[in-house]
Design a protein around this motif. Structure first.
Motif, mmCIF file in Angstrom:
data_model
loop_
_atom_site.group_PDB
_atom_site.id
_atom_site.type_symbol
_atom_site.label_atom_id
_atom_site.label_comp_id
_atom_site.label_asym_id
_atom_site.label_seq_id
_atom_site.Cartn_x
_atom_site.Cartn_y
_atom_site.Cartn_z
ATOM 1 N N MET A 122 0.827 -1.207 0.000
ATOM 2 C CA MET A 122 0.000 0.000 0.000
ATOM 3 C C MET A 122 0.859 1.253 0.000
ATOM 4 N N ALA A 123 1.951 1.240 0.754
ATOM 5 C CA ALA A 123 2.836 2.409 0.805
ATOM 6 C C ALA A 123 3.410 2.706 -0.576
ATOM 7 N N ASN A 124 3.758 1.658 -1.312
ATOM 8 C CA ASN A 124 4.303 1.840 -2.663
ATOM 9 C C ASN A 124 3.277 2.442 -3.617
ATOM 10 N N GLU A 125 2.003 2.122 -3.386
ATOM 11 C CA GLU A 125 0.950 2.687 -4.240
ATOM 12 C C GLU A 125 0.930 4.210 -4.127
ATOM 13 N N TYR A 126 1.171 4.710 -2.927
ATOM 14 C CA TYR A 126 1.181 6.156 -2.717
ATOM 15 C C TYR A 126 2.496 6.782 -3.151
ATOM 16 N N SER A 127 3.617 6.172 -2.757
ATOM 17 C CA SER A 127 4.924 6.758 -3.070
ATOM 18 C C SER A 127 5.242 6.709 -4.562
ATOM 19 N N ASN A 128 4.820 5.637 -5.234
ATOM 20 C CA ASN A 128 5.071 5.507 -6.676
ATOM 21 C C ASN A 128 3.941 6.072 -7.528
ATOM 22 N N LYS A 129 2.891 6.545 -6.848
ATOM 23 C CA LYS A 129 1.713 7.140 -7.507
ATOM 24 C C LYS A 129 1.020 6.162 -8.464
ATOM 25 N N THR A 130 1.200 4.844 -8.207
ATOM 26 C CA THR A 130 0.524 3.853 -9.056
ATOM 27 C C THR A 130 -0.969 3.782 -8.750
ATOM 28 N N LEU A 131 -1.350 4.154 -7.524
ATOM 29 C CA LEU A 131 -2.769 4.188 -7.165
ATOM 30 C C LEU A 131 -3.508 5.168 -8.059
ATOM 31 N N LYS A 132 -2.970 6.375 -8.158
ATOM 32 C CA LYS A 132 -3.604 7.399 -8.993
ATOM 33 C C LYS A 132 -3.605 6.977 -10.462
ATOM 34 N N GLN A 133 -2.505 6.354 -10.901
ATOM 35 C CA GLN A 133 -2.409 5.914 -12.290
ATOM 36 C C GLN A 133 -3.416 4.813 -12.590
ATOM 37 N N ASN A 134 -3.582 3.880 -11.648
ATOM 38 C CA ASN A 134 -4.577 2.810 -11.828
ATOM 39 C C ASN A 134 -5.981 3.371 -11.978
ATOM 40 N N LEU A 135 -6.289 4.402 -11.189
ATOM 41 C CA LEU A 135 -7.613 5.020 -11.263
ATOM 42 C C LEU A 135 -7.793 5.775 -12.577
ATOM 43 N N ILE A 136 -6.731 6.415 -13.037
ATOM 44 C CA ILE A 136 -6.778 7.119 -14.329
ATOM 45 C C ILE A 136 -6.987 6.117 -15.460
ATOM 46 N N ASP A 137 -6.363 4.941 -15.319
ATOM 47 C CA ASP A 137 -6.463 3.903 -16.359
ATOM 48 C C ASP A 137 -7.820 3.191 -16.362
ATOM 49 N N GLY A 138 -8.694 3.546 -15.441
ATOM 50 C CA GLY A 138 -10.051 2.995 -15.468
ATOM 51 C C GLY A 138 -10.418 2.069 -14.330
ATOM 52 N N LEU A 139 -9.473 1.823 -13.409
ATOM 53 C CA LEU A 139 -9.767 0.964 -12.256
ATOM 54 C C LEU A 139 -10.551 1.779 -11.225
ATOM 55 N N SER A 140 -11.695 1.270 -10.808
ATOM 56 C CA SER A 140 -12.477 1.986 -9.799
ATOM 57 C C SER A 140 -11.844 1.782 -8.422
ATOM 58 N N LYS A 141 -12.218 2.638 -7.471
ATOM 59 C CA LYS A 141 -11.682 2.517 -6.112
ATOM 60 C C LYS A 141 -12.126 1.194 -5.478
ATOM 61 N N LYS A 142 -13.335 0.769 -5.806
ATOM 62 C CA LYS A 142 -13.820 -0.512 -5.294
ATOM 63 C C LYS A 142 -12.971 -1.657 -5.834
ATOM 64 N N GLU A 143 -12.663 -1.617 -7.133
ATOM 65 C CA GLU A 143 -11.838 -2.663 -7.743
ATOM 66 C C GLU A 143 -10.423 -2.636 -7.171
ATOM 67 N N PHE A 144 -9.932 -1.437 -6.867
ATOM 68 C CA PHE A 144 -8.592 -1.322 -6.299
ATOM 69 C C PHE A 144 -8.520 -2.026 -4.946
ATOM 70 N N VAL A 145 -9.486 -1.753 -4.073
ATOM 71 C CA VAL A 145 -9.518 -2.394 -2.755
ATOM 72 C C VAL A 145 -9.705 -3.895 -2.898
ATOM 73 N N LEU A 146 -10.569 -4.304 -3.827
ATOM 74 C CA LEU A 146 -10.793 -5.735 -4.053
ATOM 75 C C LEU A 146 -9.524 -6.424 -4.538
ATOM 76 N N SER A 147 -8.747 -5.729 -5.373
ATOM 77 C CA SER A 147 -7.502 -6.325 -5.875
ATOM 78 C C SER A 147 -6.541 -6.598 -4.720
ATOM 79 N N LYS A 148 -6.512 -5.685 -3.742
ATOM 80 C CA LYS A 148 -5.662 -5.882 -2.569
ATOM 81 C C LYS A 148 -6.204 -7.021 -1.696
ATOM 82 N N PHE A 149 -7.521 -7.065 -1.555
ATOM 83 C CA PHE A 149 -8.132 -8.119 -0.738
ATOM 84 C C PHE A 149 -7.929 -9.490 -1.374
ATOM 85 N N TYR A 150 -8.019 -9.566 -2.689
ATOM 86 C CA TYR A 150 -7.766 -10.842 -3.380
ATOM 87 C C TYR A 150 -6.318 -11.284 -3.159
ATOM 88 N N THR A 151 -5.391 -10.315 -3.095
ATOM 89 C CA THR A 151 -3.988 -10.636 -2.822
ATOM 90 C C THR A 151 -3.832 -11.181 -1.412
#
Length: 275
Positions: free
Chosen positions: A83-112
């Motif tokens: 999770m820290a890398n998502e913020y520091s590398n700004k991949t969280l914001k990029q994933n959302l820009i690329d079309g991943l919803s916030k719900k899908e983002f949390v689910l992807s972490k939960f599936y992991t």
């Protein structure tokens, strides 16, 4: 689900620290087998730990899941650093820009979280099975398959613990702070536990079992006083050990409820934030 999981696996594969932590974790799980090599030979005193029945079926399921659960901290580091890398590398914001919803983002972490817990459970199952067939005095199928609920409890315990770590990782955004927050929560629960036992005594266990870390601990109780050798020694000093070591449905339910709460709070927090 597979699409979201593939995204996270790709991130883990390209994160050197996560790969090292995961490797250390599974090496530690394998190290349970080294317990079998512990021997003391001092004059007339000969002691071989494996001969004390710790690897006998079905006791081995209880012993190994309890021991393995003590190593979960290493995978917690993977979750919070993820999770820290998502913020520091700004991949969280990029994933959302690329079309991943916030719900899908949390689910992807939960599936992991579920995947890591499932792999851990399977690994402990295989290590236990091998050790059991090598050292156990009882190899009948009916005995081997007894007490397998400890593996289920181990899986639920890991999912709950890592979900807590995921929530803290989203909450504080820094892995060191998230681990620190987990430690502070542990201290807080320990303090509350002491106060509850002081004030309520008889009902203390019923009150404390609703707390998340206590509920996770209660899923797999310590196995040592279950050994016949320990009970024999206890009887010789006038103590009668009477304890229910089984996996309690209520404790499973409490941990599952806390898991749902942590995942929901993770989503609610992410949804509220302006990224």
């Amino acid at each position: 689900m597979l699409r979201l999981l593939n995204i996270e696996i790709h991130k883990l594969k390209h994160n050197k620290a996560s790969k090292v932590l995961i490797a250390i974790y599974f090496l530690l799980l394998t190290s349970i087998a080294l317990v079998a090599a512990i021997k003391f030979d001092i004059g007339p005193i000969k002691f071989h730990l494996a001969e004390q029945g710790i690897f006998n079926f079905p006791y081995i399921w209880h012993f190994n899941t309890y021991m393995a659960s003590n190593f979960k901290f290493f995978l917690l580091l993977v979750i919070v650093s993820m999770m820290a890398n998502e913020y520091s590398n700004k991949t969280l914001k990029q994933n959302l820009i690329d079309g991943l919803s916030k719900k899908e983002f949390v689910l992807s972490k939960f599936y992991t979280v579920i995947l890591l817990a499932a792999l851990s459970t399977f690994f402990v199952f295989m290590v236990s099975l091998i050790l059991g067939f090598v050292y156990s005095d009882f190899n009948e199928i009916s005995i081997v398959t007894t007490d397998l609920e400890y593996l289920f409890a181990f899986f639920i315990k890991l999912v709950g613990f890592f979900s807590f770590g995921l929530f803290l990782g989203i909450l504080v955004k820094r892995s060191a702070f998230a681990v620190g927050a987990m430690f502070i929560w542990f201290i807080a629960e320990s303090f509350i536990k002491g106060m509850v036992f002081w004030k309520f005594k008889a009902n203390a266990d019923d009150i404390m079992r609703i707390f998340p870390l206590e509920a996770m601990t209660n899923l797999i109780k310590e196995p040592f006083t279950r050994l016949s050798a320990v009970k024999t020694v206890a009887k010789q000093v006038g103590e009668n050990i009477s304890k229910d070591f089984s996996v309690q449905i209520l404790d499973v339910a409490i941990v599952l409820i806390w898991t749902a709460v942590f995942i929901y709070l993770s989503y609610a927090l992410l949804k509220k934030r302006d990224l």
